[in-house]
Design a protein around this motif. Structure first.
Motif, PDB file in Angstrom:
ATOM      1  N   PRO A   1      -4.992   6.653  -8.151  1.00 12.96           N
ATOM      2  CA  PRO A   1      -3.946   5.567  -7.487  1.00 12.96           C
ATOM      3  C   PRO A   1      -2.449   6.624  -6.637  1.00 12.96           C
ATOM      4  O   PRO A   1      -2.731   7.754  -7.683  1.00 12.96           O
ATOM      5  CB  PRO A   1      -3.760   4.444  -8.401  1.00 12.96           C
ATOM      6  N   THR A   2      -2.373   6.869  -5.262  1.00 19.08           N
ATOM      7  CA  THR A   2      -1.705   7.536  -5.088  1.00 19.08           C
ATOM      8  C   THR A   2      -0.125   6.410  -5.472  1.00 19.08           C
ATOM      9  O   THR A   2       0.080   5.094  -5.647  1.00 19.08           O
ATOM     10  CB  THR A   2      -1.696   7.710  -3.971  1.00 19.08           C
ATOM     11  N   ASN A   3       1.307   7.493  -6.108  1.00 15.62           N
ATOM     12  CA  ASN A   3       1.869   6.822  -5.756  1.00 15.62           C
ATOM     13  C   ASN A   3       3.444   8.259  -4.684  1.00 15.62           C
ATOM     14  O   ASN A   3       3.446   8.958  -4.806  1.00 15.62           O
ATOM     15  CB  ASN A   3       2.863   6.989  -7.175  1.00 15.62           C
ATOM     16  N   ASN A   4       3.514   6.873  -3.546  1.00 18.71           N
ATOM     17  CA  ASN A   4       4.374   7.814  -2.694  1.00 18.71           C
ATOM     18  C   ASN A   4       5.834   8.167  -3.032  1.00 18.71           C
ATOM     19  O   ASN A   4       6.410   7.731  -3.117  1.00 18.71           O
ATOM     20  CB  ASN A   4       4.180   6.591  -1.452  1.00 18.71           C
ATOM     21  N   PRO A   5       5.957   9.698  -2.887  1.00 16.32           N
ATOM     22  CA  PRO A   5       7.289   9.792  -2.784  1.00 16.32           C
ATOM     23  C   PRO A   5       8.493   9.370  -2.219  1.00 16.32           C
ATOM     24  O   PRO A   5       7.912   9.054  -1.093  1.00 16.32           O
ATOM     25  CB  PRO A   5       7.093  11.438  -3.006  1.00 16.32           C
TER      26      PRO A   5
END
Length: 419
Positions: A5-9
């Motif tokens: 999963p991504t973690n959006n900066p």
């Protein structure tokens, strides 16, 4: 193959600086990516992934944290399209040897360790790749590339195996800059077979390994077999990024032969040079005075640190305390210092107001744009934190109620550290 999963900066005010990275092939700092953020062209990076028979040790984590920072700095500089591709060598001799040693099914071992790697990358807040490709699923791409090399005369048979003639690339050796004698020594140490009879040159590398009894193989137009090591990354990179990518990344132990061979294969088949505009390499991590490696068994695993109750953010901070290109040694005190640093940072940003942080944001951007100078970036945050914690309350022109939030967003976006 699925990534994680991504973690959006968070988005920060303004725009970051152009990232300059040290290029192994020239020994100079090079602006990356080659195109401006306003050109609309994607920034392209390929980073070599794990062979999943033991994941994820601190050496792995340090490498992927470094190239995670590349993505973050590029995005902050306005590059909205970042194309990051990473492979998984989910069939290879070391994996098969470990499976045989443990009496395990090699596919089960690969799946289990890849899943653990994903968990560790998620915990460390590593941005996921745009494409995450396993060697097994890339076999059709490998076969196609080997056929093109055969057609060009740059590949040839030794018995039923297929080898790449490295000197079909006139610029072979330019990536690592090693002299020929050292090339042969390192090639032998890192999986090569310089003494095999029938090869045109000792450095020629295996493209396709014909089926062996008791080993996995796939029936293809090349015959039954499986890919060699270097061709896998060349095939995946060309398919998903094309030639002339902005950055080829990995550990410094991959500069030769892996990146040298892969670049030569890609350059011969496309006729375009260089395959990558920058070859960036992360340093090696040692434990007890020796390079951390699976063969030595001197590994510190991220998953075991997490299981022991250490916060992944602190593990990441312990890694960031070292410059990505430096060789360094892991000590438990590194993690203790990182945990103390994290606690101080959180105490500072929990204040209702604080010293202004615009200058800190500018310094963070400047340090990271200068070949990912994370020690300098951490020192800048430490300076702001120490001043805030030492000053008690703020009033008038000194006070900035938005500063704690800005600092939290900045270290999240640029360093991947969640406060």
């Amino acid at each position: 193959m699925d990534a994680w999963p991504t973690n959006n900066p968070p988005t920060l005010p303004g725009r970051g600086d152009t990232l300059r990275l040290y290029d192994t092939s020239t020994g100079t700092l090079v602006p990356t990516p080659a195109g401006s953020a306003d050109s609309g062209s994607p920034a392209r990076i390929y980073v070599c992934g794990i062979t999943p028979y033991d994941a994820t040790h601190i050496g792995h984590a340090a490498t992927y944290t470094a190239f995670d920072l590349v993505q973050r700095v590029w995005r902050d500089a306005g590059h909205e399209q970042v194309r990051y591709v990473q492979n998984v060598t989910d069939v290879d001799d070391p994996l098969l040897e470990r499976a045989n040693k443990n009496g395990a099914d090699w596919q089960v071992l690969a799946l289990r360790e890849t899943a653990l790697f994903r968990e560790d990358m998620t915990a460390l807040r590593i941005l996921p790749p745009y494409r995450y490709i396993g060697a097994v699923e890339a076999i059709p791409l490998v076969v196609e590339l080997v056929e093109r090399l055969l057609d060009s005369g740059a590949a040839y048979h030794v018995d039923e195996d297929i080898y790449f003639d490295v000197h079909s690339d006139s610029e072979f050796g330019a990536v690592s800059g090693l002299d020929p004698a050292l090339q042969e020594k390192v090639f032998a140490e890192r999986g090569g077979d310089p003494d095999r009879p029938g090869k045109r040159h000792p450095l020629d590398c295996l493209l396709w390994l014909a089926a062996r009894p008791g080993e996995p193989s796939w029936q293809t137009s090349l015959g039954a077999g499986r890919p060699g090591w270097h061709i896998e990354c060349a095939a995946i990179a060309l398919k998903y990024l094309g030639s002339g990518i902005d950055v080829q990344g990995g550990g410094s132990d991959l500069a030769f032969p892996h990146h040298e061979m892969g670049a030569a294969e890609a350059q011969v088949v496309t006729g375009e040079r260089p395959f990558a505009k920058v070859y960036a390499h992360a340093g090696m991590v040692a434990l007890d005075g020796e390079k951390m490696s699976k063969s030595k068994g001197n590994l510190v695993f991220v998953s075991k640190l997490r299981a022991a109750g250490h916060e992944p953010t602190a593990i990441r901070l312990a890694i960031l305390a070292h410059h990505y290109r430096a060789d360094w040694e892991w000590f438990p005190a590194d993690l203790e210092a990182a945990e103390q640093r994290l606690a101080k940072w959180r105490a500072a940003v929990s204040r209702p107001d604080a010293l202004p942080a615009d200058a800190l944001l500018a310094t963070l951007r400047e340090r990271l744009a200068d070949d990912l100078d994370t020690p300098g970036a951490l020192a800048a945050v430490d300076g702001w934190v120490d001043a805030v914690l030492a000053s008690g309350t703020f009033s008038g022109a000194e006070s900035d109620s938005s500063a704690p939030g800005l600092v939290s967003r900045a270290v999240d976006a640029l360093l991947g550290v969640a406060l």
